[in-house]
Design a protein around this motif. Structure first.
Motif, mmCIF file in Angstrom:
data_model
loop_
_atom_site.group_PDB
_atom_site.id
_atom_site.type_symbol
_atom_site.label_atom_id
_atom_site.label_comp_id
_atom_site.label_asym_id
_atom_site.label_seq_id
_atom_site.Cartn_x
_atom_site.Cartn_y
_atom_site.Cartn_z
ATOM 1 N N SER A 67 73.937 -58.510 50.548
ATOM 2 C CA SER A 67 73.096 -57.667 49.687
ATOM 3 C C SER A 67 73.855 -57.302 48.413
ATOM 4 O O SER A 67 73.327 -57.418 47.299
ATOM 5 N N ASP A 117 70.490 -67.327 47.995
ATOM 6 C CA ASP A 117 70.841 -66.435 49.100
ATOM 7 C C ASP A 117 71.340 -67.319 50.242
ATOM 8 O O ASP A 117 70.555 -67.999 50.906
ATOM 9 N N HIS A 165 79.951 -61.798 57.613
ATOM 10 C CA HIS A 165 79.910 -61.252 58.986
ATOM 11 C C HIS A 165 78.793 -61.883 59.806
ATOM 12 O O HIS A 165 78.479 -61.412 60.892
ATOM 13 N N LYS A 166 78.173 -62.929 59.267
ATOM 14 C CA LYS A 166 77.245 -63.681 60.125
ATOM 15 C C LYS A 166 78.038 -64.848 60.724
ATOM 16 O O LYS A 166 79.009 -64.627 61.412
HETATM 17 C C1 PLP Z 1 68.460 -64.280 54.132
HETATM 18 C C2 PLP Z 1 69.242 -63.004 54.120
HETATM 19 N N1 PLP Z 1 69.658 -62.524 52.947
HETATM 20 C C3 PLP Z 1 70.354 -61.383 52.867
HETATM 21 C C4 PLP Z 1 70.682 -60.675 53.992
HETATM 22 C C5 PLP Z 1 71.454 -59.416 53.858
HETATM 23 O O1 PLP Z 1 72.713 -59.585 54.425
HETATM 24 P P1 PLP Z 1 73.744 -58.395 54.503
HETATM 25 O O2 PLP Z 1 73.295 -57.524 55.622
HETATM 26 O O3 PLP Z 1 75.055 -59.061 54.735
HETATM 27 O O4 PLP Z 1 73.697 -57.677 53.209
HETATM 28 C C6 PLP Z 1 70.286 -61.142 55.246
HETATM 29 C C7 PLP Z 1 70.601 -60.394 56.464
HETATM 30 O O5 PLP Z 1 70.136 -60.657 57.539
HETATM 31 C C8 PLP Z 1 69.540 -62.344 55.301
HETATM 32 O O6 PLP Z 1 69.134 -62.844 56.469
#
Ligand code: PLP
Length: 425
Positions: free
Chosen positions: A126, A231, A256-257
């Motif tokens: 994000s 993204d 962190h994924k």
């Molecule tokens: C496609 C996508 N974009 C952005 C995000 C946001 O990720 P983060 O929680 O690391 O900010 C996610 C989180 O699941 C996501 O699936």
């Protein structure tokens, strides 16, 4: 492809990286020269990787797409860094630890196939993406094209710009699943007007695991002077790819994924020539205008969270990105192919080679997604996430490299039973 050896060699020429415990890195395939697809289905070969995690196997977590666990060596590194910082915080955080972020930057750049001077370490996807979304200069009436399947927070960010700056957000509908890249390119092409300044899309759609043809969209946009913001939250550390496969100027991702880095880590790539075109989310001085570190001016924070990314990179390279991608797809196929032919099963994810990742969305026709998710949790302690989109629905299933075949089969049994018999009344 960057190997773990390359990464460690690089690290040893910059600042000291290895800490006690790093010797316990999983390198389970060092002497295994079989093709990734052959290794993917050999359960014995994955035992060391599975045991490197500390997951609670009294439940079955199939929502790794939300956020992933980190292996023990990453957790231990994080603990060490944080304990060290408590000894003399101002000295340790800023004099000792902060400079070592450069090793992490170099490691991420190696994985992404770009220059470290184009890589910022952020707190999550994000933050990475919002730097670009809110930092690009756009005028009233300028248009941003995205899809109806982009991440809600990223859509909220563009909508805030609509309210604040008078830009216009257009959302195209992509087929679900996508079986033909040309359909995606033409959907974007049809939405382009003379006011279009940005296209924003996922590399991998989080709802379905669908891979989008980013490079083809960039090829459509660049000659028209349109920026493409990608993204990559679900792609990085999951697919074995480098920047030349996407070719965009802006790429933001979580770490962190599927990379299994500490929670609260992300990465932003900005092509060097474009650094001056993006204002950082938190202000930086003019001397940093052309420096990617301007995106890291976030005030006091845990540096250890960032340094421990290095262990996650080493672990990832120890497995091997191609083997990891093949394993995640193998686990997906293991349950999905088993139910794919059933009359009341609808897969919203293409199982065709190269179209999707280890994540998939499945619907049992006639069973509301939330009810199915609840049943799996309450009856089987299987944790998934229900997706309700205007055009599709189901439970999203996302194993990780810590997931065993036995666990995936347990899920397959439970899903098949619901497909055959419905939910118990
Ligand atoms: C496609 C996508 N974009 C952005 C995000 C946001 O990720 P983060 O929680 O690391 O900010 C996610 C989180 O699941 C996501 O699936």
């Amino acid at each position: 492809m960057t190997t773990r050896r390359d990464f460690l060699a690089l690290a040893s020429t910059t600042v000291p990286l290895l800490r006690p415990g790093a010797a316990a890195l999983a390198e389970p395939f060092a002497r295994d020269d079989r093709a990734p697809a052959a290794i993917a289905s050999d359960e014995d070969a994955w035992v060391e990787v599975q045991r490197a995690y500390t997951v609670d196997r009294s439940i079955l977590n199939l929502n790794n797409g939300g956020v992933c666990p980190a292996p023990r060596i990453v957790q231990e590194a994080l603990r060490r860094y944080q304990e060290h910082a408590q000894e003399a915080p101002a000295y340790v955080l800023w004099r000792l630890q902060d400079p070592e972020k450069e090793t992490v930057r170099a490691g991420l750049a190696g994985l992404f196939g770009r220059d470290p001077e184009e890589i910022a370490i952020t707190r999550n996807a994000s933050e990475a993406l919002e730097n670009v979304q809110l930092g690009l200069a756009l005028e009233r009436g300028d248009e941003v094209v995205t899809t109806d399947q982009d991440y809600p927070r990223m859509l909220t960010t563009w909508r805030q710009r609509e309210r604040r700056d008078g830009i216009v957000l257009r959302q195209v509908e992509l087929p679900v699943p996508v079986e033909d890249d040309a359909a995606v390119v033409s959907a974007f092409e049809a939405a382009i007007t003379p006011r279009t300044k940005v296209i924003h899309l996922c590399h991998v759609i989080n709802l379905t695991g669908q891979i989008l043809p980013v490079k083809r969209v960039v090829a459509l946009a660049r000659p028209r002077g349109i920026d493409v913001v990608v993204d990559g939250a679900h792609a990085f550390g999951h697919l074995d790819f480098r920047h030349d496969a996407v070719d965009c100027d802006f790429y933001g991702t979580s770490l962190h994924k599927f990379l299994s880095a500490p929670h609260g880590t992300g990465m932003l790539f900005v092509r060097k020539e474009r650094l001056r075109d993006v204002w950082p989310l938190m202000a930086a001085g003019p001397e940093l205008d052309g420096d990617v570190r301007k995106f890291e001016e976030i005030g006091t924070h845990s540096v250890g969270v960032r340094l421990a990314i290095a262990e996650a990179i080493a672990f990832h390279l120890g497995i091997g990105p191609a083997r990891k991608e093949a394993r995640l797809r193998f686990l997906r196929d293991r349950w999905a192919k088993r139910v794919a032919g059933m009359a009341n099963i609808r897969l919203w994810t293409s199982l065709a080679p190269g179209r999707s990742t280890g994540v998939a969305l499945v619907e049992v026709l006639g069973v509301p997604a939330v009810k199915l998710q609840e049943h799996l949790w309450l009856k089987h302690r299987i944790y998934t996430v229900a997706i309700e989109h205007a055009r599709f629905r189901g439970i999203r299933v996302s194993p990780h490299v810590c997931t065993t075949v036995h666990e995936v089969d347990r899920f397959g049994d439970a899903l098949e039973k619901v497909a055959r018999e419905g939910l118990p009344s």
